[in-house]
Design a protein around this motif. Structure first.
Motif, PDB file in Angstrom:
ATOM      1  N   LYS A 182       0.737  -1.323   0.057  1.00 35.88           N
ATOM      2  CA  LYS A 182       0.021  -0.056  -0.061  1.00 35.88           C
ATOM      3  C   LYS A 182       0.990   1.348  -0.029  1.00 35.88           C
ATOM      4  O   LYS A 182       0.364   2.406  -0.722  1.00 35.88           O
ATOM      5  CB  LYS A 182      -0.969   0.169   1.189  1.00 35.88           C
ATOM      6  CG  LYS A 182      -1.902  -1.060   1.014  1.00 35.88           C
ATOM      7  CD  LYS A 182      -3.040  -0.979   2.205  1.00 35.88           C
ATOM      8  CE  LYS A 182      -3.963  -2.073   2.000  1.00 35.88           C
ATOM      9  NZ  LYS A 182      -5.146  -1.963   3.326  1.00 35.88           N
ATOM     10  N   GLU A 224      -0.871   6.343   0.201  1.00 32.03           N
ATOM     11  CA  GLU A 224       0.416   5.683  -0.198  1.00 32.03           C
ATOM     12  C   GLU A 224       2.008   6.349   0.190  1.00 32.03           C
ATOM     13  O   GLU A 224       2.972   5.715  -0.044  1.00 32.03           O
ATOM     14  CB  GLU A 224       0.678   5.843  -1.478  1.00 32.03           C
ATOM     15  CG  GLU A 224       0.827   7.261  -2.013  1.00 32.03           C
ATOM     16  CD  GLU A 224       0.769   7.589  -3.574  1.00 32.03           C
ATOM     17  OE1 GLU A 224       1.681   8.159  -4.130  1.00 32.03           O
ATOM     18  OE2 GLU A 224      -0.245   6.916  -4.412  1.00 32.03           O
ATOM     19  N   GLY A 227      -0.804   2.020   4.477  1.00 31.21           N
ATOM     20  CA  GLY A 227      -1.355   0.631   5.066  1.00 31.21           C
ATOM     21  C   GLY A 227      -1.401   0.596   6.391  1.00 31.21           C
ATOM     22  O   GLY A 227      -1.630  -0.514   6.986  1.00 31.21           O
TER      23      GLY A 227
END
Length: 467
Positions: free
Chosen positions: A48, A356, A401
């Protein structure tokens, strides 16, 4: 007489040259081509996070004054704890209550010190890890452990591993940048490439300066036109290629060639990336004034231009190292950085970059919940500061993430030891690499007959932190 032949040439011509073996290893490790160490590479699985911003509060911020409230310290003020103080670097005494107040923020209701009101406004995007622990209570080995995964030996830094594994998204800027006003202790060892090829070491930028020409030496060539520079570099590359052919893939030579090319390409894009004056006024106002605001804004500008890893150091030396006057010192440093860090989180989120970009905030260790006792040559004897504490401390992570709005683990009721769900620095590194798409046990580099990795032979991914 027959022509003189060097040992290297003899073994190479015999098909047994160590240089040939080394070149073969490099080609195998860089499947996308040994001539471009920064070619974009695919991780082990879809990660991610594509970028990392490491906000390093060098010196060791106190967790019990920032993100780990311990109200019981008020009841024990000046008294010994009900257990022997764990060993730290210097003598310690009775409980030292925090001079700062905590309150709950956001829907998650996580308690944050009044040192960080702007960061606290973003707490629902933040995961506070309250159960970190390291190995020793000394700055130098703890800095290297946090940055390189080993406190004793020369090892590649986290940013070097990340850029080695992922390559670069922008060939006109360094893939790994270290921003610091001055130098922390251990200096460039903190962002070294170790045994990885030298191109993966960070580009250091002294953020005491504001003008791009001062931030990056020789960023502009006022004597030679770019077309002529290109011709010079092409000639130099041709000569270097001939030189390299005789040396069978010398990595140091390859590093030099890549550095020349990057320096040439940076003349255009770096001038723009490091110039925060190009930001609209409302963004400048959001970050605030001062050095920390500039650093955070540069970090965002680098990430949005594809830089993989940006490390932002708070200051020269070890500014968070308050063995005396912790109330004054921590308040000053938090005031310098809080607004800018909160703005960075908000700015990344509103640009769609937080998902991100993995953010890590913290120091090399925490500080004791008890007072540091006077010791000649160590402090000023005021008895209002805290010693280093590697037994238990806090960091926080956001974006990339990580599941925000949660607290992971806990120290004991006084804040001395990691008590619930202890998380070592190796576990932190394994989890960071997982967010980037890597199995930390498989991201390796062959050196001296062994496959090395960032986490050595340790580390577990902490899945509870993940979104």
């Amino acid at each position: 007489m027959p022509p003189t032949v060097s040992r290297r040439e003899f073994f190479a011509k015999a098909g047994m040259g160590m240089g040939a073996l080394m070149a073969g290893g490099l080609l195998a490790e860089s499947a996308s081509g040994a001539t471009d160490p920064f070619a974009v590479r695919t991780p082990h699985f879809p990660g991610k996070a594509k970028h990392v911003i490491h906000l390093f509060m060098n010196g060791g911020p106190s967790h019990v004054d920032t993100f780990d409230p311990k109200p019981i310290l008020d009841r024990y003020a000046g008294k010994p704890l009900p257990y022997d103080n764990p060993g730290t670097e210097r003598p310690t005494g009775g409980a030292l209550p925090s001079p700062f107040k905590f309150r709950k923020y956001g829907q998650s209701g996580i308690e944050v010190s009044d040192l960080f009101p702007h960061v606290a406004e973003c707490i629902d995007d933040i995961c506070v890890v309250r159960s970190m622990h390291a190995d020793v209570p000394n700055h130098e080995p703890s800095l290297l452990l946090m940055n390189c995964g080993d406190g004793r030996l020369i090892r590649p830094s986290v940013g070097s591993w990340v850029t080695y594994g992922l390559g670069s998204m922008n060939k006109n800027l360094p893939a790994f940048v270290s921003l610091c006003p001055g130098y922390p202790i251990q200096e460039s060892q903190n962002w070294q490439s170790g045994f990885l090829p030298g191109v993966y070491q960070a580009t250091y930028v002294n953020t005491r300066h504001q003008q791009v020409e001062d931030l990056i030496d020789n960023i502009k060539n006022n004597r030679v036109a770019r077309r002529d520079q290109r011709s010079q570099l092409d000639l130099l590359a041709a000569l270097n290629d001939q030189h390299a052919d005789q040396r069978l893939g010398d990595p140091q030579l390859e590093q030099q060639m890549q550095s020349y090319e990057l320096a040439y390409r940076m003349q255009i894009e770096a001038t723009d990336a490091f110039d925060v004056s190009r930001e609209p006024q409302h963004i400048l106002d959001m970050y605030g004034e001062g050095l920390q605001a500039r650093q955070m804004l540069v970090a965002r500008r680098l990430v949005e231009r594809g830089v993989r890893f940006v490390q932002v150091w708070h200051g020269d030396g070890q500014p968070w190292d308050h063995h005396d006057d912790i109330a004054v010192g921590h308040a000053r440093l938090a005031q310098e950085s809080d607004q800018a860090i909160g703005a960075l989180l908000t700015d990344l989120k509103q640009r769609g970059l937080l998902d991100e970009t993995l953010i890590l905030w913290g120091g090399e260790f925490g500080r004791t919940p008890v007072v540091e006792l006077p010791k000649e040559g160590s402090n000023q004897g005021k008895m209002n500061g805290r010693d280093h504490n590697h037994h238990g401390f806090s960091v926080w992570m956001a974006g990339g993430g990580i599941q925000g709005g949660q607290v992971y683990g806990a120290t004991d009721e006084f804040g001395f030891r990691a008590a619930e769900k202890p998380m070592h620095v190796h576990d932190l590194h394994a989890t960071m690499l997982h967010c980037l798409g890597f199995d930390h046990e498989q991201l390796t580099y062959r050196y001296a007959g062994r496959d090395f990795r960032l986490t050595d032979v340790h580390g577990n991914v902490v899945h509870d932190l993940l979104a």
